[in-house]
Design a protein around this motif. Structure first.
Motif, PDB file in Angstrom:
ATOM      1  N   THR A  43       1.309 -26.777   5.272  1.00  0.00           N
ATOM      2  CA  THR A  43       1.727 -26.961   3.755  1.00  0.00           C
ATOM      3  C   THR A  43       0.671 -27.120   2.589  1.00  0.00           C
ATOM      4  O   THR A  43       1.177 -26.936   1.562  1.00  0.00           O
ATOM      5  CB  THR A  43       2.411 -28.463   3.957  1.00  0.00           C
ATOM      6  OG1 THR A  43       1.508 -29.437   4.192  1.00  0.00           O
ATOM      7  CG2 THR A  43       3.707 -28.437   4.543  1.00  0.00           C
ATOM      8  N   LEU A  44      -0.531 -27.249   2.951  1.00  0.00           N
ATOM      9  CA  LEU A  44      -1.698 -27.180   2.070  1.00  0.00           C
ATOM     10  C   LEU A  44      -2.016 -25.855   2.003  1.00  0.00           C
ATOM     11  O   LEU A  44      -2.058 -24.963   2.916  1.00  0.00           O
ATOM     12  CB  LEU A  44      -2.603 -28.052   2.375  1.00  0.00           C
ATOM     13  CG  LEU A  44      -2.392 -29.727   2.572  1.00  0.00           C
ATOM     14  CD1 LEU A  44      -3.671 -30.305   3.019  1.00  0.00           C
ATOM     15  CD2 LEU A  44      -1.899 -30.337   1.158  1.00  0.00           C
ATOM     16  N   SER A  45      -2.504 -25.242   0.545  1.00  0.00           N
ATOM     17  CA  SER A  45      -2.912 -23.946   0.556  1.00  0.00           C
ATOM     18  C   SER A  45      -4.229 -23.746   1.545  1.00  0.00           C
ATOM     19  O   SER A  45      -4.923 -24.752   1.463  1.00  0.00           O
ATOM     20  CB  SER A  45      -3.439 -23.566  -0.851  1.00  0.00           C
ATOM     21  OG  SER A  45      -4.578 -24.164  -1.207  1.00  0.00           O
ATOM     22  N   SER A  46      -4.371 -22.619   1.984  1.00  0.00           N
ATOM     23  CA  SER A  46      -5.738 -22.505   2.779  1.00  0.00           C
ATOM     24  C   SER A  46      -6.921 -22.698   2.001  1.00  0.00           C
ATOM     25  O   SER A  46      -7.840 -23.082   2.600  1.00  0.00           O
ATOM     26  CB  SER A  46      -5.812 -21.040   3.495  1.00  0.00           C
ATOM     27  OG  SER A  46      -5.586 -20.195   2.312  1.00  0.00           O
ATOM     28  N   LYS A  47      -7.003 -22.343   0.688  1.00  0.00           N
ATOM     29  CA  LYS A  47      -8.160 -22.779   0.063  1.00  0.00           C
ATOM     30  C   LYS A  47      -8.341 -24.302  -0.090  1.00  0.00           C
ATOM     31  O   LYS A  47      -9.577 -24.705  -0.054  1.00  0.00           O
ATOM     32  CB  LYS A  47      -8.044 -22.125  -1.291  1.00  0.00           C
ATOM     33  CG  LYS A  47      -9.234 -22.305  -2.404  1.00  0.00           C
ATOM     34  CD  LYS A  47      -9.081 -21.678  -3.594  1.00  0.00           C
ATOM     35  CE  LYS A  47     -10.170 -21.796  -4.601  1.00  0.00           C
ATOM     36  NZ  LYS A  47      -9.770 -21.319  -5.859  1.00  0.00           N
ATOM     37  N   PHE A  48      -7.413 -24.923  -0.481  1.00  0.00           N
ATOM     38  CA  PHE A  48      -7.564 -26.636  -0.734  1.00  0.00           C
ATOM     39  C   PHE A  48      -7.866 -26.948   0.840  1.00  0.00           C
ATOM     40  O   PHE A  48      -8.683 -27.860   0.863  1.00  0.00           O
ATOM     41  CB  PHE A  48      -6.356 -27.035  -1.138  1.00  0.00           C
ATOM     42  CG  PHE A  48      -6.469 -28.497  -1.425  1.00  0.00           C
ATOM     43  CD1 PHE A  48      -6.883 -29.183  -2.530  1.00  0.00           C
ATOM     44  CD2 PHE A  48      -5.716 -29.254  -0.023  1.00  0.00           C
ATOM     45  CE1 PHE A  48      -6.829 -30.339  -2.662  1.00  0.00           C
ATOM     46  CE2 PHE A  48      -5.814 -30.780  -0.771  1.00  0.00           C
ATOM     47  CZ  PHE A  48      -6.289 -31.118  -1.756  1.00  0.00           C
ATOM     48  N   TYR A  49      -7.076 -26.688   1.760  1.00  0.00           N
ATOM     49  CA  TYR A  49      -7.473 -27.230   3.157  1.00  0.00           C
ATOM     50  C   TYR A  49      -8.956 -27.083   3.604  1.00  0.00           C
ATOM     51  O   TYR A  49      -9.595 -27.975   4.191  1.00  0.00           O
ATOM     52  CB  TYR A  49      -6.350 -26.745   4.264  1.00  0.00           C
ATOM     53  CG  TYR A  49      -6.454 -27.367   5.542  1.00  0.00           C
ATOM     54  CD1 TYR A  49      -6.039 -28.508   5.815  1.00  0.00           C
ATOM     55  CD2 TYR A  49      -7.203 -26.533   6.495  1.00  0.00           C
ATOM     56  CE1 TYR A  49      -6.181 -29.226   7.173  1.00  0.00           C
ATOM     57  CE2 TYR A  49      -7.418 -27.174   7.868  1.00  0.00           C
ATOM     58  CZ  TYR A  49      -6.765 -28.578   7.927  1.00  0.00           C
ATOM     59  OH  TYR A  49      -7.022 -29.225   9.268  1.00  0.00           O
ATOM     60  N   SER A  50      -9.309 -25.873   3.357  1.00  0.00           N
ATOM     61  CA  SER A  50     -10.662 -25.396   3.915  1.00  0.00           C
ATOM     62  C   SER A  50     -11.869 -26.042   2.934  1.00  0.00           C
ATOM     63  O   SER A  50     -12.806 -26.361   3.532  1.00  0.00           O
ATOM     64  CB  SER A  50     -10.844 -24.031   3.805  1.00  0.00           C
ATOM     65  OG  SER A  50     -10.719 -23.351   2.654  1.00  0.00           O
ATOM     66  N   SER A  51     -11.438 -26.431   1.835  1.00  0.00           N
ATOM     67  CA  SER A  51     -12.369 -27.070   1.044  1.00  0.00           C
ATOM     68  C   SER A  51     -12.301 -28.670   1.230  1.00  0.00           C
ATOM     69  O   SER A  51     -13.256 -29.330   0.669  1.00  0.00           O
ATOM     70  CB  SER A  51     -12.100 -26.986  -0.647  1.00  0.00           C
ATOM     71  OG  SER A  51     -11.154 -27.625  -1.035  1.00  0.00           O
ATOM     72  N   MET A  52     -11.443 -29.316   1.727  1.00  0.00           N
ATOM     73  CA  MET A  52     -11.290 -30.762   2.277  1.00  0.00           C
ATOM     74  C   MET A  52     -12.386 -30.994   3.233  1.00  0.00           C
ATOM     75  O   MET A  52     -12.503 -30.405   4.100  1.00  0.00           O
ATOM     76  CB  MET A  52     -10.040 -31.253   2.752  1.00  0.00           C
ATOM     77  CG  MET A  52      -8.827 -31.132   1.993  1.00  0.00           C
ATOM     78  SD  MET A  52      -7.350 -31.546   2.714  1.00  0.00           S
ATOM     79  CE  MET A  52      -7.636 -33.172   2.950  1.00  0.00           C
ATOM     80  N   LEU A 111       2.759 -20.966  -2.521  1.00  0.00           N
ATOM     81  CA  LEU A 111       2.421 -20.575  -1.207  1.00  0.00           C
ATOM     82  C   LEU A 111       3.090 -21.408  -0.192  1.00  0.00           C
ATOM     83  O   LEU A 111       2.612 -21.355   1.035  1.00  0.00           O
ATOM     84  CB  LEU A 111       0.759 -21.024  -1.157  1.00  0.00           C
ATOM     85  CG  LEU A 111       0.090 -20.296  -2.248  1.00  0.00           C
ATOM     86  CD1 LEU A 111      -1.473 -20.934  -2.176  1.00  0.00           C
ATOM     87  CD2 LEU A 111      -0.208 -18.941  -2.260  1.00  0.00           C
ATOM     88  N   ASP A 112       4.066 -21.976  -0.371  1.00  0.00           N
ATOM     89  CA  ASP A 112       4.781 -22.748   0.720  1.00  0.00           C
ATOM     90  C   ASP A 112       5.259 -21.973   1.629  1.00  0.00           C
ATOM     91  O   ASP A 112       6.048 -20.949   1.603  1.00  0.00           O
ATOM     92  CB  ASP A 112       5.967 -23.571  -0.001  1.00  0.00           C
ATOM     93  CG  ASP A 112       6.543 -24.668   0.962  1.00  0.00           C
ATOM     94  OD1 ASP A 112       6.696 -24.353   2.176  1.00  0.00           O
ATOM     95  OD2 ASP A 112       7.005 -25.497   0.404  1.00  0.00           O
ATOM     96  N   VAL A 113       4.856 -22.136   3.061  1.00  0.00           N
ATOM     97  CA  VAL A 113       5.325 -21.055   4.033  1.00  0.00           C
ATOM     98  C   VAL A 113       6.790 -21.833   4.883  1.00  0.00           C
ATOM     99  O   VAL A 113       7.510 -20.769   5.360  1.00  0.00           O
ATOM    100  CB  VAL A 113       4.370 -20.973   5.244  1.00  0.00           C
ATOM    101  CG1 VAL A 113       3.168 -20.279   4.708  1.00  0.00           C
ATOM    102  CG2 VAL A 113       3.902 -22.485   5.701  1.00  0.00           C
TER     103      VAL A 113
END
Length: 142
Positions: A43-52, A111-113
C-alpha cells in the motif's frame, strides 16, 4: 461531503483480489505481523517505502500489532470486500448510497495496487461523485 470513501474502485483487478485473499489467509492464521508487513509493501509507494528507515518500519509494525487484533481486521476485510453480484458489492452499495442522497467524496491513491485508480474513476463516472487522487491531491473528476 458527509462520506469519504477511500481505496474503492468499481471493480478490483486480479492482483488486488490476490492481495486481499493473502491478507485474509494470514489474518485467519493469526499472523497479524506478517499481514501488516505485507500491507506496508503493497500500500505504500515503493519510493516512500524504500526511503523509510528500517527503525521506522519496525516502529510502525510494532504499533500496528499492539493496537489491533488479527480477528478484528480479518472480520473487517472479510465483510468489506464482497464479490461482484453480492448485495454488498461496490456497485450495489454505491447505488443505495446514491439513492440516499448522502454526499460522497472518493479518495484513491494513484499507485494503489489493491484499488486501481482507473477503477475508482469508473466508480466516480458511474455515480457522479468527485474523486481526489491521494498522492497528488489533484481532483481527478468534478
Amino acid at each position: 461531503s458527509k462520506c469519504c470513501v477511500t481505496g474503492v474502485g468499481l471493480h478490483r483487478r486480479q492482483e488486488g483480489n490476490d492481495i486481499i485473499l493473502r491478507w485474509n489467509k494470514l489474518l485467519a492464521e493469526g499472523k497479524l505481523e506478517d499481514m501488516i508487513r505485507d500491507a506496508m509493501v503493497q500500500t505504500l509507494s515503493s519510493k516512500f517505502y524504500s526511503s523509510m528507515p528500517e527503525r521506522m518500519k519496525e516502529m510502525f509494525v510494532k504499533s500496528a500489532v499492539q493496537n489491533n487484533r488479527a480477528e478484528a481486521i480479518h472480520a473487517l476485510i472479510s465483510h468489506s470486500h464482497a464479490p461482484e453480484g453480492d448485495r454488498w458489492d461496490v456497485r450495489s452499495c454505491s447505488q443505495r448510497i446514491k439513492q440516499s442522497g448522502v454526499p460522497v467524496l472518493l479518495i484513491n491513491g494513484s499507485l494503489d495496487v489493491v484499488s486501481d485508480v482507473n477503477e475508482a474513476r469508473a466508480l466516480a463516472d458511474e455515480t457522479s461523485w468527485p474523486l481526489v487522487e491521494l498522492q497528488t491531491g489533484k481532483k481527478v473528476t468534478e
